[in-house]
Each structure stands twice: as structure tokens, then as C-alpha cells.
Design an enzyme around this catalytic site. Sequence first.
Site, mmCIF file in Angstrom:
data_model
loop_
_atom_site.group_PDB
_atom_site.id
_atom_site.type_symbol
_atom_site.label_atom_id
_atom_site.label_comp_id
_atom_site.label_asym_id
_atom_site.label_seq_id
_atom_site.Cartn_x
_atom_site.Cartn_y
_atom_site.Cartn_z
ATOM 1 N N LEU A 99 -39.782 -30.629 -46.934
ATOM 2 C CA LEU A 99 -40.013 -30.951 -45.531
ATOM 3 C C LEU A 99 -41.267 -31.782 -45.314
ATOM 4 O O LEU A 99 -42.264 -31.622 -46.009
ATOM 5 C CB LEU A 99 -40.106 -29.658 -44.719
ATOM 6 C CG LEU A 99 -38.857 -28.778 -44.767
ATOM 7 C CD1 LEU A 99 -39.051 -27.559 -43.875
ATOM 8 C CD2 LEU A 99 -37.609 -29.551 -44.359
ATOM 9 N N HIS B 60 -38.994 -34.018 -40.420
ATOM 10 C CA HIS B 60 -38.217 -32.793 -40.196
ATOM 11 C C HIS B 60 -38.848 -31.960 -39.083
ATOM 12 O O HIS B 60 -38.154 -31.425 -38.223
ATOM 13 C CB HIS B 60 -38.173 -31.947 -41.472
ATOM 14 C CG HIS B 60 -37.532 -32.614 -42.647
ATOM 15 N ND1 HIS B 60 -38.242 -33.008 -43.757
ATOM 16 C CD2 HIS B 60 -36.245 -32.949 -42.893
ATOM 17 C CE1 HIS B 60 -37.416 -33.539 -44.646
ATOM 18 N NE2 HIS B 60 -36.196 -33.529 -44.138
ATOM 19 N N GLN C 197 -22.935 -34.608 -51.602
ATOM 20 C CA GLN C 197 -23.299 -35.898 -51.008
ATOM 21 C C GLN C 197 -24.056 -36.796 -51.973
ATOM 22 O O GLN C 197 -24.432 -37.907 -51.629
ATOM 23 C CB GLN C 197 -24.071 -35.709 -49.712
ATOM 24 C CG GLN C 197 -25.495 -35.218 -49.876
ATOM 25 C CD GLN C 197 -26.116 -34.890 -48.526
ATOM 26 O OE1 GLN C 197 -25.708 -33.960 -47.856
ATOM 27 N NE2 GLN C 197 -27.092 -35.673 -48.108
ATOM 28 N N GLN D 68 -25.685 -42.141 -40.717
ATOM 29 C CA GLN D 68 -25.322 -40.721 -40.775
ATOM 30 C C GLN D 68 -25.212 -40.152 -39.354
ATOM 31 O O GLN D 68 -24.238 -39.456 -39.035
ATOM 32 C CB GLN D 68 -26.391 -39.973 -41.573
ATOM 33 C CG GLN D 68 -26.293 -38.474 -41.481
ATOM 34 C CD GLN D 68 -27.337 -37.797 -42.353
ATOM 35 O OE1 GLN D 68 -27.223 -37.808 -43.576
ATOM 36 N NE2 GLN D 68 -28.349 -37.215 -41.748
HETATM 37 P P1 AMP Z 1 -32.849 -34.693 -45.095
HETATM 38 O O1 AMP Z 1 -33.639 -33.463 -45.433
HETATM 39 O O2 AMP Z 1 -33.340 -35.932 -45.762
HETATM 40 O O3 AMP Z 1 -31.366 -34.481 -45.210
HETATM 41 O O4 AMP Z 1 -33.114 -34.957 -43.552
HETATM 42 C C1 AMP Z 1 -32.868 -33.948 -42.599
HETATM 43 C C2 AMP Z 1 -32.972 -34.554 -41.226
HETATM 44 O O5 AMP Z 1 -34.273 -35.090 -41.019
HETATM 45 C C3 AMP Z 1 -31.998 -35.720 -40.999
HETATM 46 O O6 AMP Z 1 -31.451 -35.623 -39.691
HETATM 47 C C4 AMP Z 1 -32.876 -36.924 -41.153
HETATM 48 O O7 AMP Z 1 -32.410 -38.053 -40.437
HETATM 49 C C5 AMP Z 1 -34.165 -36.406 -40.552
HETATM 50 N N1 AMP Z 1 -35.303 -37.230 -40.999
HETATM 51 C C6 AMP Z 1 -35.621 -37.560 -42.273
HETATM 52 N N2 AMP Z 1 -36.703 -38.378 -42.297
HETATM 53 C C7 AMP Z 1 -37.058 -38.577 -40.999
HETATM 54 C C8 AMP Z 1 -38.097 -39.316 -40.353
HETATM 55 N N3 AMP Z 1 -38.978 -40.034 -41.049
HETATM 56 N N4 AMP Z 1 -38.154 -39.293 -39.000
HETATM 57 C C9 AMP Z 1 -37.256 -38.570 -38.287
HETATM 58 N N5 AMP Z 1 -36.269 -37.843 -38.837
HETATM 59 C C10 AMP Z 1 -36.171 -37.834 -40.173
#
Ligand code: AMP
Length: 281
Positions: free
Chosen positions: A24, A28, A52, A144
Site C-alpha cells: 500500500l 491506496h 490477472q 480497468q
Molecule cells: P492495486 O493494488 O495496484 O491493484 O491498486 C488498487 C487500487 O488503487 C486500484 O483501484 C488502483 O487504481 C488504485 N491506485 C493505484 N495507484 C494509484 C494512485 N497513484 N492514485 C490513485 N489510485 C491508485
Amino acid sequence: MKQVARQSRADGLSLGFVPTMGALHEGHLSLVRAAKSDCRPVVASIFVNPTQFAPGEDFQKYPRTFESDRKRLEDAGVDYLFAPDAAEIYPPGFRTWVTVEGLSDRLEGRVRPGHFRGVLTVVLKLFAIVQPQKAFFGRKDAQQARLIGQMARDLHLDSEIIVCPIVRETDGLALSSRNKYLSEEERRAAVVLYRALDATRAAITRGERDALRLTAAMREIIRKEPMAEPDYVELVDAETLEPVTRLRGSCLAVLAARFGTTRLIDNLLIEEHAGEFRTTL
Ligand code: AMP
């Protein structure tokens, strides 16, 4: 988790859900804050979803930092953390998949075969378990978010999809769990993605509307960074994800590039309001 979900529904509460793969960062946590401001209880999940990752991708080495993630979520005021085992989510004999046709084959889907099938399937499974009124996703993964919105609409899901802004480092690099893989030199080079999008933003402010000229300028900026190997650089319609020749309605400038073995993505949202274009990095 299902019991908590059923009880929240029975109590008339608005359950907010933030699905993650852990490792995180502030991106997140911004989703958690958005959920907290709107919902109670707030559920976050941590699940590194094996389906995925395409063969040869980083599933095995994906950063796993469960204890510090748990602590950060607790400090951020998350009410429930759902962290299932892969064997629980994909028991032997599992054979049902979700695909959104067309939109899944372009951009990320073209470079990462099967990626969105895995994403959509796990999101639908998590929704079936957590039963959120609202689910929060980052615009960082714009394709996504678009696909999940389409799935929610097409399958009459009882969950509202909320797309939140991209959180960036002070130099503009979008936060990502994969930034951890970058060497110091690659980390410095990676900001080129932001610079390319920022140049597009500036050109649009100056009145440029020609998508081919805008993408050519982004490609040129990325080409000048020797450590960056672009996968795609496109200006697409935000709804269809098809390339546009001229800005109109809502568009996205979308980029993906490799820095060494690390693949990063970023995007710029371009929205037309009464003939004016607003850009959001
Ligand atoms: P992940 O853990 O990479 O699957 O991401 C979980 C969620 O966090 C997804 O909805 C991502 O789009 C969001 N997320 C990841 N990086 C960012 C960021 N820099 N800014 C905003 N949301 C993010």
C-alpha cells in the site's frame, strides 16, 4: 466477510469497499479516505490475484508487505480487512470467468493477454462476497476503471463504481506498488511519463486539438529518454477506448512504458465542457 456484508445491508448501512493487491501507498490510502468520507463500514481487501498476471509477469515477486499494510489500513480507520487465500477464491474446479468484450483487447489488454479477464473475475467475486454499496478505484488504472464500470452496468450490479484522482510523487510520477522495482536511475527516468502528459496538457491549454500531433509530441518526449521503452502512447475516447484523431467529448491520453524490467502506466483525462477542454493529471 459475507456475514458482515449481510449485517450491514440489514442495518441499512452504506458499505464502502477498496480492493487492493497490497504493498500500500498514498494512492491506496486516498481511496480509503474517499470511502471513509462517504461510507460506513469501510472494507479494504488485499489479494494478489494470480489470474490477472500473464505468464512471465511479476506474480511471484510482486511486493507483499502484509503486516505494514494491515497497520496502515487500521491507522486509516478501515473497519474490516478482507485478505483471502488464493485457494479460497479459486477452489479446484473453478471455471467461470468474466470478460467485457472489445474494451478488454486494447491497450493494457493487448500487451497483457488475459489480464482483464482476471481483474474482472476477481472484482466480481469480491463484490459478491463484500456486497459494497460503493466501490472505490483509482483513475491511475483508467482502462480497468472503465471496464469495471461497464461490467457493473452490464451485469446490473448493486454497487456504485467511484473513480478517484491519481496520487503522484512531488515530481509527478504516479504512485504505484511497482515503483519499488525501479533502480535510482530508472526512478529518475520514469518521470518522463508525467512530462509527456504534462506537455499534452500544456498544448491543449494553448489550443491544440489534433490528436495525432499531440501523440507525436508525447512519443518524441519519451523517445528522448533512453531508459524508457514505450509499449503504447495513445489518445483515446474515454468511453470506447478507441483512438481519436481530434479531441472531442471525454478523452484519455494513455501511456505505458518499460524502465528496465518494470512496466509503468499513466494517463491524462481530457474533458470537454461547453467547448472548453479541462485536463486532469
Ligand atoms: P492495486 O493494488 O495496484 O491493484 O491498486 C488498487 C487500487 O488503487 C486500484 O483501484 C488502483 O487504481 C488504485 N491506485 C493505484 N495507484 C494509484 C494512485 N497513484 N492514485 C490513485 N489510485 C491508485
